[in-house]
Design a protein around this motif. Structure first.
Motif, mmCIF file in Angstrom:
data_model
loop_
_atom_site.group_PDB
_atom_site.id
_atom_site.type_symbol
_atom_site.label_atom_id
_atom_site.label_comp_id
_atom_site.label_asym_id
_atom_site.label_seq_id
_atom_site.Cartn_x
_atom_site.Cartn_y
_atom_site.Cartn_z
ATOM 1 N N VAL A 309 0.834 -1.204 0.000
ATOM 2 C CA VAL A 309 0.000 0.000 0.000
ATOM 3 C C VAL A 309 0.868 1.253 0.000
ATOM 4 N N PHE A 310 1.917 1.248 0.817
ATOM 5 C CA PHE A 310 2.813 2.407 0.884
ATOM 6 C C PHE A 310 3.512 2.637 -0.462
ATOM 7 N N ALA A 311 3.963 1.561 -1.112
ATOM 8 C CA ALA A 311 4.639 1.698 -2.402
ATOM 9 C C ALA A 311 3.686 2.246 -3.464
ATOM 10 N N ILE A 312 2.440 1.735 -3.479
ATOM 11 C CA ILE A 312 1.462 2.234 -4.463
ATOM 12 C C ILE A 312 1.139 3.697 -4.208
ATOM 13 N N GLU A 313 0.953 4.056 -2.913
ATOM 14 C CA GLU A 313 0.628 5.453 -2.581
ATOM 15 C C GLU A 313 1.762 6.384 -2.982
#
Length: 398
Positions: A309-313
């Protein structure tokens, strides 16, 4: 003999004139000396300025809150007035009603959910902490860590003692500063009470401020001074609108991501991430600290999903949201920004980090204007008259 004496006097006069009176470098040094002398004198009589600083600190919070809302709402007011001839007063009243309705919706819908999740997190935190300690103790008894087990135990004991000591100091400080807490609550109440009135008059008459301030400049410099104020206003408004817009979408993306992976207290953590994103570069990483802790307490697979999720955000924010919202309006190199934030945090803490970039942008605009003015009056930057300009090059190509 007399002629020789006159020649020596003229010689000394010429040296004095050349090295001091007719030397720009010496004049600059003298002006710098006078500048720092004035600062030194004001530092010695700072007690005279204390009432002014107290007054300034009292009126600063509502002005800041109103200024942030002004830069968000003023483009709408200007657009409707310019495009559809809607009176400013009508647009302001409609915007106030819409903002009031939005606040009521947030209080009725979003705040109860965040409050419930926060209370649940505080209530269940001891259980999470015990589970984490159990997992950590189990890891320490792994035979593969036997060589470093003693060092790890010492580090954990030292960290626990420091945390306990800091907690006790914080409690004692809070007890001893109840009057300060009351003054902070009073300041927040007065800010919320007075900021809407300040905002109303800023929206109503804010467009008249630049021409009004320009009148105080000398007649010959009024166009340049008005242009300078316009550039400063544009830089500050671009930064404020950009940061708030990016922070909003960061909160939305984290809320969606945490709800998809099923992370507990996802909405509260997403709201926290949105607020902390107002701190450039470092805010998102700070907001990930409680997320990582909760993910580790949950399961290693949850930590993996949080990382996704952090990488996509970060990808969407860096490739889509920030370029569309901020663009290159601030015209700052990332390395310059990071070094500026580190230095500002060392000088003024959190407030330095928040205000470092707009203050730097304002100083940069002023220094650039002064340098361009110096280029026009200095002989050091004369352009070569024989060098063809762009128009001559175009004509020669044709």
């Amino acid at each position: 003999m007399e002629n020789k004496k006159n020649r020596l006097n003229r010689y000394h006069d010429n040296i004095f004139v050349r090295w001091f009176l007719d030397n720009r470098f010496s004049i600059v040094l003298l002006n710098l000396l006078l500048f720092f002398l004035i600062i030194f004198v004001f530092n010695k009589i700072s007690f005279v300025l204390n009432p002014f600083w107290t007054f300034f600190n009292a009126i600063l919070p509502p002005i800041l809150v109103a200024a942030i809302q002004y830069y968000l709402m003023n483009p709408v007011v200007d657009f409707l007035e310019r495009k559809f001839k809607v009176p400013r007063l009508v647009t302001i009243i409609v915007l106030f009603i819409l903002v009031l309705g939005l606040l009521i919706w947030i209080i009725n819908s979003l705040v109860p959910v965040v409050q419930k999740q926060t209370e649940s997190l505080i209530k269940n935190w001891p259980d999470y902490w015990r589970d984490a300690q159990r997992s950590f103790d189990h890891m320490l008894h792994d035979p593969r860590l036997s060589s470093v087990r003693g060092n790890i135990n010492d580090a954990v004991a030292d960290a626990q003692s420091k945390i306990f000591k800091n907690s006790q100091d914080s409690i004692n400080l809070a007890i001893n500063n109840l009057s300060s807490a009351v003054s902070v609550v009073t300041m927040i109440f007065m800010t919320l009470l007075t900021a809407p009135f300040v905002l109303f008059f800023m929206l109503k008459d804010g467009h008249k401020l630049t021409p009004y301030l320009a009148k105080f400049a000398p007649t010959r410099l009024q166009p340049s001074f008005s242009s300078l104020l316009h550039d400063i206003n544009g830089a500050v408004s671009a930064y404020i609108r950009g940061q708030i817009t990016v922070a909003f979408w960061v909160g939305v993306m984290f809320a969606i991501g945490y709800s998809v992976i099923g992370l507990n207290y996802g909405l509260t953590l997403a709201v926290l991430a949105g607020f902390l994103n107002l701190i450039p570069y470092f805010g998102t990483f700070i907001s990930m600290i409680p997320v990582v802790i909760l993910a580790i307490m949950n399961s290693p697979f949850m930590l993996f999903k949080v990382a996704i999720v952090f990488a996509i955000e970060q990808t969407i924010e860096g490739r889509v949201v920030s370029p569309l919202v901020m663009g290159n309006k601030m015209n700052m190199n990332p390395v310059t920004t990071i070094l500026l934030l580190i230095g500002a945090s060392a000088i003024s803490g959190l407030w330095g980090v928040i205000f470092a970039i707009p203050v730097y942008a304002i100083i940069k605009i002023i220094v650039t204007r002064l340098f361009n003015y110096y280029r026009t009056i200095s002989d050091l930057y004369e352009e070569d008259e024989n060098k063809p300009d762009n128009d001559d090059k175009k004509l020669s190509k044709e």
